[in-house]
Design an enzyme around this catalytic site. Structure first.
Site, PDB file in Angstrom:
ATOM      1  N   SER A 124      -1.493  -2.328   1.088  1.00  0.00           N
ATOM      2  CA  SER A 124      -0.174  -2.705   1.749  1.00  0.00           C
ATOM      3  C   SER A 124      -0.529  -3.247   3.275  1.00  0.00           C
ATOM      4  CB  SER A 124       1.054  -1.637   1.721  1.00  0.00           C
ATOM      5  OG  SER A 124       0.248  -0.589   1.774  1.00  0.00           O
ATOM      6  N   HIS A 145       0.699  -7.924  -3.890  1.00  0.00           N
ATOM      7  CA  HIS A 145       1.484  -6.678  -3.277  1.00  0.00           C
ATOM      8  C   HIS A 145       2.827  -6.397  -4.101  1.00  0.00           C
ATOM      9  CE1 HIS A 145       3.476  -4.683   0.184  1.00  0.00           C
ATOM     10  NE2 HIS A 145       2.500  -3.719  -0.298  1.00  0.00           N
ATOM     11  N   GLU A 157       4.358 -10.159  -3.684  1.00  0.00           N
ATOM     12  CA  GLU A 157       3.785 -11.077  -2.765  1.00  0.00           C
ATOM     13  C   GLU A 157       2.377 -11.314  -3.142  1.00  0.00           C
ATOM     14  OE1 GLU A 157       5.951  -9.304   1.155  1.00  0.00           O
ATOM     15  OE2 GLU A 157       4.180  -8.611   1.055  1.00  0.00           O
ATOM     16  N   ASN A 195       7.043  -5.950   4.596  1.00  0.00           N
ATOM     17  CA  ASN A 195       6.776  -4.914   5.777  1.00  0.00           C
ATOM     18  C   ASN A 195       6.934  -5.364   7.091  1.00  0.00           C
ATOM     19  OD1 ASN A 195       6.649  -2.999   3.659  1.00  0.00           O
ATOM     20  ND2 ASN A 195       4.169  -2.910   3.479  1.00  0.00           N
TER      21      ASN A 195
HETATM   22  P1  NAI Z   1      -1.496   6.989  -5.181  1.00  0.00           P
HETATM   23  O1  NAI Z   1      -2.229   7.969  -4.306  1.00  0.00           O
HETATM   24  O2  NAI Z   1      -0.376   7.446  -6.015  1.00  0.00           O
HETATM   25  O3  NAI Z   1      -2.783   6.578  -6.265  1.00  0.00           O
HETATM   26  C1  NAI Z   1      -4.046   6.337  -6.002  1.00  0.00           C
HETATM   27  C2  NAI Z   1      -4.666   6.547  -7.139  1.00  0.00           C
HETATM   28  O4  NAI Z   1      -6.006   5.780  -7.015  1.00  0.00           O
HETATM   29  C3  NAI Z   1      -4.901   7.888  -7.604  1.00  0.00           C
HETATM   30  O5  NAI Z   1      -4.626   8.322  -8.655  1.00  0.00           O
HETATM   31  C4  NAI Z   1      -6.792   7.908  -7.363  1.00  0.00           C
HETATM   32  O6  NAI Z   1      -7.026   9.145  -8.202  1.00  0.00           O
HETATM   33  C5  NAI Z   1      -6.938   6.709  -7.855  1.00  0.00           C
HETATM   34  N1  NAI Z   1      -8.422   6.421  -7.057  1.00  0.00           N
HETATM   35  C6  NAI Z   1      -8.641   6.637  -5.796  1.00  0.00           C
HETATM   36  N2  NAI Z   1      -9.917   6.169  -5.503  1.00  0.00           N
HETATM   37  C7  NAI Z   1     -10.393   5.547  -6.826  1.00  0.00           C
HETATM   38  C8  NAI Z   1     -11.317   4.822  -7.127  1.00  0.00           C
HETATM   39  N3  NAI Z   1     -12.508   4.593  -6.206  1.00  0.00           N
HETATM   40  N4  NAI Z   1     -11.571   4.528  -8.326  1.00  0.00           N
HETATM   41  C9  NAI Z   1     -10.489   4.725  -9.127  1.00  0.00           C
HETATM   42  N5  NAI Z   1      -9.395   5.289  -9.000  1.00  0.00           N
HETATM   43  C10 NAI Z   1      -9.192   5.536  -7.608  1.00  0.00           C
HETATM   44  O7  NAI Z   1      -1.468   5.673  -4.355  1.00  0.00           O
HETATM   45  P2  NAI Z   1      -0.451   4.550  -4.351  1.00  0.00           P
HETATM   46  O8  NAI Z   1       0.781   4.768  -3.620  1.00  0.00           O
HETATM   47  O9  NAI Z   1      -0.174   4.211  -6.045  1.00  0.00           O
HETATM   48  O10 NAI Z   1      -0.918   3.400  -3.789  1.00  0.00           O
HETATM   49  C11 NAI Z   1      -2.120   2.707  -4.106  1.00  0.00           C
HETATM   50  C12 NAI Z   1      -2.132   1.443  -3.370  1.00  0.00           C
HETATM   51  O11 NAI Z   1      -1.174   0.562  -3.418  1.00  0.00           O
HETATM   52  C13 NAI Z   1      -2.610   1.547  -1.764  1.00  0.00           C
HETATM   53  O12 NAI Z   1      -3.381   0.683  -1.266  1.00  0.00           O
HETATM   54  C14 NAI Z   1      -1.241   1.445  -1.316  1.00  0.00           C
HETATM   55  O13 NAI Z   1      -1.256   1.242   0.047  1.00  0.00           O
HETATM   56  C15 NAI Z   1      -0.622   0.333  -2.024  1.00  0.00           C
HETATM   57  N6  NAI Z   1       0.927   0.245  -2.084  1.00  0.00           N
HETATM   58  C16 NAI Z   1       1.582   1.318  -2.061  1.00  0.00           C
HETATM   59  C17 NAI Z   1       2.881   1.427  -2.019  1.00  0.00           C
HETATM   60  C18 NAI Z   1       3.828   2.653  -2.377  1.00  0.00           C
HETATM   61  O14 NAI Z   1       5.245   2.668  -1.949  1.00  0.00           O
HETATM   62  N7  NAI Z   1       3.344   3.665  -2.710  1.00  0.00           N
HETATM   63  C19 NAI Z   1       3.818  -0.059  -1.950  1.00  0.00           C
HETATM   64  C20 NAI Z   1       2.666  -1.196  -2.039  1.00  0.00           C
HETATM   65  C21 NAI Z   1       1.561  -0.998  -1.851  1.00  0.00           C
END
Ligand code: NAI
Length: 501
Positions: A124, A145, A157, A195
């Protein structure tokens, strides 16, 4: 579909958190194989089980058949390691928001998959170009995105980096559509489109509260009732949480080199620092405690309605509003009745000053004629206003409308916030963040806005929006309110905000 689209059959998703789970869900729903990988033991399997539950609920609600659910579930797979993603033709990374962790994933992928496999990041905030710069085959890297919760939020996006080929962009647009999303191509800018564009609404609401123009409850009520936003800026901030929206605001403000248009307020930071994060902690701008009483935005009075209302400078919009309300007015000042004015962009004080009305200032009340006044009207007064006069006007209006009484502010509350939203939309058009229609579409779908910013600008009138901002900038001396060049040119030429350059 353009000729260079390579239809995606198999999507790999790295990171099975909130976003990765949603991306796998919509990929499988879209008829593609979806293989999930997570570094955390059992996380990908748990994500598949969660998707299965969500699908089962669709059957209960009669939205999907058992057969559709079964075939969708068959397309979901758990990877035991990165090598299991070698068969994918698109891999979407959705791991923790950290450039080093993301680069490590992309660099490892490059050793495992062919150069034709598209690699996308759901980041993001990290520039797509920065991720690509750490990779060998940069032409197949892009941003994809999604919005949370993915199955409900229709927008995606698509963000090309400096070397991304048009074929990759077209293929991602096609894949996004297959996933049931509405894809828009967005420039690789801080906050991308939604955003970034979303900063105006919340931060201007906060600016108004910072200046003590109105309470959060009044500002929210005005934005809901008069501008048809589903939530006011404070309700929205409480829902997303200060731990999310403050860092995003700070990040975008910083990355645009402290552009004052994007500035938030000390109170916003303070709420994050003090753990008043919103709904998730039980208190933010509102108290969510069991016994909490919600603040009332409406003015109440037992006073007697005014026997006469003086309108020294009638305008068509003011005449129409008062006509609808059945309120009789006179142009002749009797020396004691309330005086009603309808400034566009000016505050009460500057209007009084401009029209040499200082002698009558205590009786002057401004009424907002912009936006929808069918449910609620906003009244505004200058310092030193006579409370009895305000009460008499509230008593006159109360049988017909809910009334908010606010302190002096150029552009009241609604037009001021709306003008800021419109202006940032114009700036996005000027700087080519996305196409004109895509800006409106993305802001509607990504933020549930009732209108896109350019549509909002046109519905208020380009010249009106320009005028509100010009007064705001002049009266506050704050470049936060400087009109976008896109807006200024169209106001000068009498064109709509949606007129291309
Ligand atoms: P989250 O914390 O819920 O999930 C991340 C997952 O990635 C976890 O299950 C973790 O174990 C896993 N992980 C971490 N490092 C890893 C690796 N090296 N290899 C494999 N798995 C790995 O995070 P979330 O909220 O799903 O966000 C993920 C991405 O999406 C981030 O870049 C965030 O900025 C982006 N994003 C998040 C939004 C939101 O509202 N949560 C909206 C749009 C984008």
């Amino acid at each position: 579909m353009t000729e260079h689209v390579k239809p995606i059959r198999h999507v790999g998703i790295i990171g099975a958190g909130a976003m990765g789970t949603g991306i796998a869900h919509v990929s499988a729903l879209g008829g593609m194989q979806a293989t999930l990988l997570d570094a955390r033991e059992g996380a990908a399997k748990a994500a598949c089980e969660q998707i299965q539950k969500r699908l089962d609920r669709q059957v209960e609600k009669g939205r999907m058949s058992q057969e559709e659910v079964a075939s969708t579930a068959q397309r979901l797979h758990v990877a035991s390691g990165m090598q299991d993603l070698a068969q994918c033709d698109l891999i979407v990374e959705a791991i923790v928001e950290n450039i080093d962790a993301k680069l490590a994933v992309f660099q490892e992928l490059e050793t495992l998959v062919g150069p034709e496999v598209i690699l996308a990041s759901n980041t993001s905030s990290i520039p797509i170009g920065q991720i690509a710069a750490g990779c060998e085959h940069r032409s197949r890297i892009a941003g994809m995105h999604f919005f949370n919760p993915v199955p409900l939020m229709k927008l995606v996006e698509i963000i090309p980096g400096p070397d991304t080929t048009p074929a990759v962009v077209d293929t991602l647009l096609d894949a996004g559509s297959k996933m049931g999303r509405t894809p828009v191509v967005v420039k690789d800018m801080p906050g991308f489109l939604v955003n970034y564009g979303g900063r105006a609404y919340t931060t201007e609401g906060m600016a108004l509260a910072h200046e003590a123009v109105a309470t959060p409850a009044q500002i929210d009520a005005i934005m809901r009732d008069c501008f048809h936003f589903r939530m006011g800026p404070f309700e929205l901030a409480d829902l997303t949480g200060m731990d999310v929206n403050f860092p995003v605001s700070e990040f975008i403000h910083g990355n645009f080199f402290a552009d004052p248009r994007l500035r938030s307020t000390p109170q916003h930071r303070y709420m994050m620092q003090t753990g008043n994060l919103g709904r998730k902690t039980g208190r933010g701008f509102y108290d969510y405690g069991k016994d909490a009483t919600q603040p009332d935005p409406n003015a109440h009075t037992d006073a007697t309605p005014a026997s006469a209302i003086v309108v020294p400078h009638s305008t068509p919009a003011l005449d129409e509003l008062l006509g609808t309300l059945g309120i009789k007015t006179t142009a002749q000042d009797d020396g004691e009745s309330p005086i009603l004015i309808a400034p566009i962009g000016q505050d009460c004080s500057s209007y009084i000053h401009q029209h040499d009305m200082q002698q009558q200032a205590a009786r002057v009340i401004a009424i907002d004629v912009l936006g929808d006044t069918s449910q609620r009207v906003t009244l505004m007064t200058a310092p030193g206003a006579d409370n009895a006069v305000i009460d008499a006007v509230v008593a006159t209006l109360k049988p017909h409308r809910k009334v908010c009484v606010i302190k002096d502010s150029p552009g009241f509350v609604g037009p001021r916030i709306a003008a800021m939203v419109a202006n940032l939309g114009c700036e996005m058009a000027q700087t080519g963040v996305a196409g004109i229609e895509d800006i409106d579409k993305a802001m509607r779908l990504g933020l549930n806005y009732p209108k896109g910013p350019l549509e909002l600008c046109d519905s208020l009138g380009v010249q009106t929006v320009h005028s509100v901002l010009t007064y705001l900038q002049e009266l506050t001396g704050d470049d936060r309110y400087r009109p976008s060049q896109w807006l200024r040119r169209r106001a000068q030429l009498g064109l709509t905000a949606q007129t291309p350059a």
